[in-house]
Write an enzyme that holds these catalytic residues in place. Structure first.
Site, PDB file in Angstrom:
ATOM      1  N   GLU A 124      25.637  20.437  -7.281  1.00  0.00           N
ATOM      2  CA  GLU A 124      25.457  19.699  -6.027  1.00  0.00           C
ATOM      3  C   GLU A 124      23.961  19.542  -5.819  1.00  0.00           C
ATOM      4  O   GLU A 124      23.301  20.349  -5.194  1.00  0.00           O
ATOM      5  CB  GLU A 124      26.100  20.442  -4.857  1.00  0.00           C
ATOM      6  CG  GLU A 124      26.093  19.614  -3.576  1.00  0.00           C
ATOM      7  CD  GLU A 124      26.592  20.379  -2.368  1.00  0.00           C
ATOM      8  OE1 GLU A 124      26.729  19.745  -1.306  1.00  0.00           O
ATOM      9  OE2 GLU A 124      26.835  21.593  -2.472  1.00  0.00           O
ATOM     10  N   ASN A 213      29.987  14.309   6.059  1.00  0.00           N
ATOM     11  CA  ASN A 213      28.859  15.218   6.182  1.00  0.00           C
ATOM     12  C   ASN A 213      27.739  14.821   5.231  1.00  0.00           C
ATOM     13  O   ASN A 213      27.969  14.555   4.048  1.00  0.00           O
ATOM     14  CB  ASN A 213      29.302  16.652   5.895  1.00  0.00           C
ATOM     15  CG  ASN A 213      30.199  17.175   6.998  1.00  0.00           C
ATOM     16  OD1 ASN A 213      29.734  17.721   7.989  1.00  0.00           O
ATOM     17  ND2 ASN A 213      31.504  16.983   6.826  1.00  0.00           N
ATOM     18  N   ARG A 221      28.029  -2.420  12.352  1.00  0.00           N
ATOM     19  CA  ARG A 221      27.289  -3.406  11.559  1.00  0.00           C
ATOM     20  C   ARG A 221      26.879  -2.894  10.179  1.00  0.00           C
ATOM     21  O   ARG A 221      26.436  -3.676   9.349  1.00  0.00           O
ATOM     22  CB  ARG A 221      26.048  -3.869  12.327  1.00  0.00           C
ATOM     23  CG  ARG A 221      26.386  -4.637  13.600  1.00  0.00           C
ATOM     24  CD  ARG A 221      25.128  -5.096  14.337  1.00  0.00           C
ATOM     25  NE  ARG A 221      25.474  -5.846  15.527  1.00  0.00           N
ATOM     26  CZ  ARG A 221      25.759  -5.295  16.712  1.00  0.00           C
ATOM     27  NH1 ARG A 221      25.728  -3.980  16.841  1.00  0.00           N
ATOM     28  NH2 ARG A 221      26.067  -6.052  17.744  1.00  0.00           N
ATOM     29  N   ASP A 243      38.153  22.342   8.073  1.00  0.00           N
ATOM     30  CA  ASP A 243      37.997  23.576   8.843  1.00  0.00           C
ATOM     31  C   ASP A 243      37.912  23.334  10.346  1.00  0.00           C
ATOM     32  O   ASP A 243      37.825  24.286  11.130  1.00  0.00           O
ATOM     33  CB  ASP A 243      36.783  24.370   8.364  1.00  0.00           C
ATOM     34  CG  ASP A 243      35.462  23.639   8.543  1.00  0.00           C
ATOM     35  OD1 ASP A 243      35.479  22.460   8.963  1.00  0.00           O
ATOM     36  OD2 ASP A 243      34.405  24.241   8.255  1.00  0.00           O
ATOM     37  N   GLY A 244      37.915  22.068  10.758  1.00  0.00           N
ATOM     38  CA  GLY A 244      37.809  21.752  12.173  1.00  0.00           C
ATOM     39  C   GLY A 244      36.399  21.792  12.704  1.00  0.00           C
ATOM     40  O   GLY A 244      36.160  21.488  13.881  1.00  0.00           O
ATOM     41  N   HIS A 246      33.431  20.908  10.268  1.00  0.00           N
ATOM     42  CA  HIS A 246      32.714  19.861   9.531  1.00  0.00           C
ATOM     43  C   HIS A 246      33.183  18.460   9.919  1.00  0.00           C
ATOM     44  O   HIS A 246      32.390  17.516   9.913  1.00  0.00           O
ATOM     45  CB  HIS A 246      32.890  20.053   8.018  1.00  0.00           C
ATOM     46  CG  HIS A 246      32.021  21.122   7.436  1.00  0.00           C
ATOM     47  ND1 HIS A 246      32.298  22.462   7.584  1.00  0.00           N
ATOM     48  CD2 HIS A 246      30.879  21.046   6.714  1.00  0.00           C
ATOM     49  CE1 HIS A 246      31.367  23.173   6.971  1.00  0.00           C
ATOM     50  NE2 HIS A 246      30.490  22.336   6.441  1.00  0.00           N
ATOM     51  N   ASP A 269      33.964  24.156   0.155  1.00  0.00           N
ATOM     52  CA  ASP A 269      32.508  24.293   0.290  1.00  0.00           C
ATOM     53  C   ASP A 269      32.169  25.722   0.703  1.00  0.00           C
ATOM     54  O   ASP A 269      31.181  25.978   1.396  1.00  0.00           O
ATOM     55  CB  ASP A 269      31.967  23.283   1.295  1.00  0.00           C
ATOM     56  CG  ASP A 269      30.456  23.065   1.191  1.00  0.00           C
ATOM     57  OD1 ASP A 269      29.853  23.543   0.209  1.00  0.00           O
ATOM     58  OD2 ASP A 269      29.877  22.433   2.092  1.00  0.00           O
TER      59      ASP A 269
END
Length: 383
Positions: A124, A213, A221, A243-244, A246, A269
């Site tokens: 990452e 994220n 636009r 997870d509620g 993010h 993550d």
């Protein structure tokens, strides 16, 4: 040879009642309807489903960046097995090339040893946009050095390789080069326009890392990276941290409705907080705190997650209203399709890997098998 009797079986596509699943070594040898009284087994479970696949997991009990070793991989697999994860892409957050090299060597050794649970490696970064860096250290973000990088990509000869990058930060042709090296390219931590993101997809990118994220949002636009991710005429997959924290449940519902469950995959993550009782911990030179199901830096920036795959499945069912079958597919079959390993994982069928999870009626893990071996059950503790 081992037989498990499932009162209810989700085979990856449909629900079946009273099924006996037999496996030998690491493969399923038969799946057949049976009577419990005639089942020659001590394993009777409420629900049996394909084991979960996590393509974005930074740690469990330890952070892979902090300890990029074979022992750390074993620990991370063991920790997440208690939450139904049977296969993963250990993820290295943006770091020095020396740390990337150690992680590369550890994963290559794990693959050479056929370590259960390890599919490959996910870098990452570090080719990310500082504007959307999230918790990544800005001084680690840089332009690619293909000479050095080439030595860190041969993991693809033995397993799967993922690279998350910001397409606007790399030279033209770089994504095509990565794809030619058998890397699965994902867009993330990006300030790209919609047009830049679509150009990256046309160049071979096939995933979007933690949707919503650290990426340009969908607006009236400017569709941004989120708009490109939710396009349905492109064969791409979106990673979703359910997870509620993010992503708001309403945004999750809208995104799944727009993209379709077929191209959504649950990811954690997760950092080292999963499998640990610590409330404060070191994280890439910073201090992070765990509270109320999330981990953040002192300034409130989310630092990965405190999520596990079983909780992600339950949240998807109860927060978004998707069916249990859809949630289970998003945790198993969809990531298997994304990684092109759906001929081995994501189903409970003859000749598939015996990597499965036993669940209670409220979708809590009772037992996990990785390649036919019991990887977790309640009396097995994780050190």
């Amino acid at each position: 040879m081992t037989t498990v009797f499932a009162k209810r079986l989700f085979d990856g596509e449909q629900w079946l009642a009273n099924q006996a699943v037999t496996f030998s070594d690491n493969r399923i040898t038969s799946v057949a309807e049976a009577e419990l009284s005639n089942a020659m087994t001590k394993d009777v479970v409420d629900i049996l489903a394909p084991g979960f696949i996590d393509v974005h997991v930074n740690g469990g009990g330890t952070l892979f960046n902090h300890t990029p070793t074979l022992l750390a991989l074993e620990k991370i697999v063991q920790i997440h097995a208690q939450f139904g994860t049977v296969a993963m892409m250990p993820t290295l957050i943006s770091d020095d090339y020396s740390i990337m090299s150690q992680a590369h060597d550890a994963v290559c050794e794990a693959l050479a040893q056929n370590m259960g649970g390890i599919l490959g490696l996910h870098y990452e970064g570090p080719y990310l946009n500082p504007v959307r860096k999230g918790v990544h250290n800005e001084f680690q973000l840089r332009q690619p050095n293909e000479g050095i990088l080439a030595t860190l990509l041969d993991v693809s000869k033995f397993g799967k390789l993922m690279v998350t990058l910001a397409p606007e930060q790399v030279r033209e042709g770089f994504i095509e080069w990565l794809v030619s090296q058998k890397a699965i390219v994902c867009i993330g931590h990006s300030a790209a326009t919609y047009e830049q993101a679509i150009a990256a997809v046309d160049s071979g990118a096939r995933g979007f890392t933690h949707l919503f994220n650290a990426m340009t949002p969908l607006t009236s636009r400017e569709p941004g990276v989120v708009g490109a991710a939710l396009e349905t005429n492109k064969a791409t997959w979106c990673g979703l941290i359910a997870d509620g924290h993010h992503v708001h449940p309403v945004s999750m519902r809208i995104a799944i409705a727009a993209k379709g469950c077929e191209h959504m995959m649950l990811v954690t993550d997760a950092i080292q907080s999963v499998g640990s009782n610590e409330t404060e911990m070191a994280f890439l030179g910073k201090k992070v705190m765990r509270s109320e199901g999330k981990v953040t830096t002192v300034d409130g920036t989310l630092a990965g997650s405190d999520l596990d795959m079983a909780t992600a499945v339950r949240n998807t069912i109860f927060l978004t209203g998707r069916t249990p079958a859809e949630a289970l597919q998003m945790a198993s079959l969809r990531p298997a399709e994304f990684l092109s390993i759906d001929d081995q994982f994501g189903h409970i069928k003859t000749d598939y890997r015996a990597s499965m999870v036993a669940l209670s009626e409220d979708y809590r893990v009772q037992k996990t098998w990785i390649d036919g071996r019991v990887a977790w059950e309640p009396f097995i503790t994780c050190n």
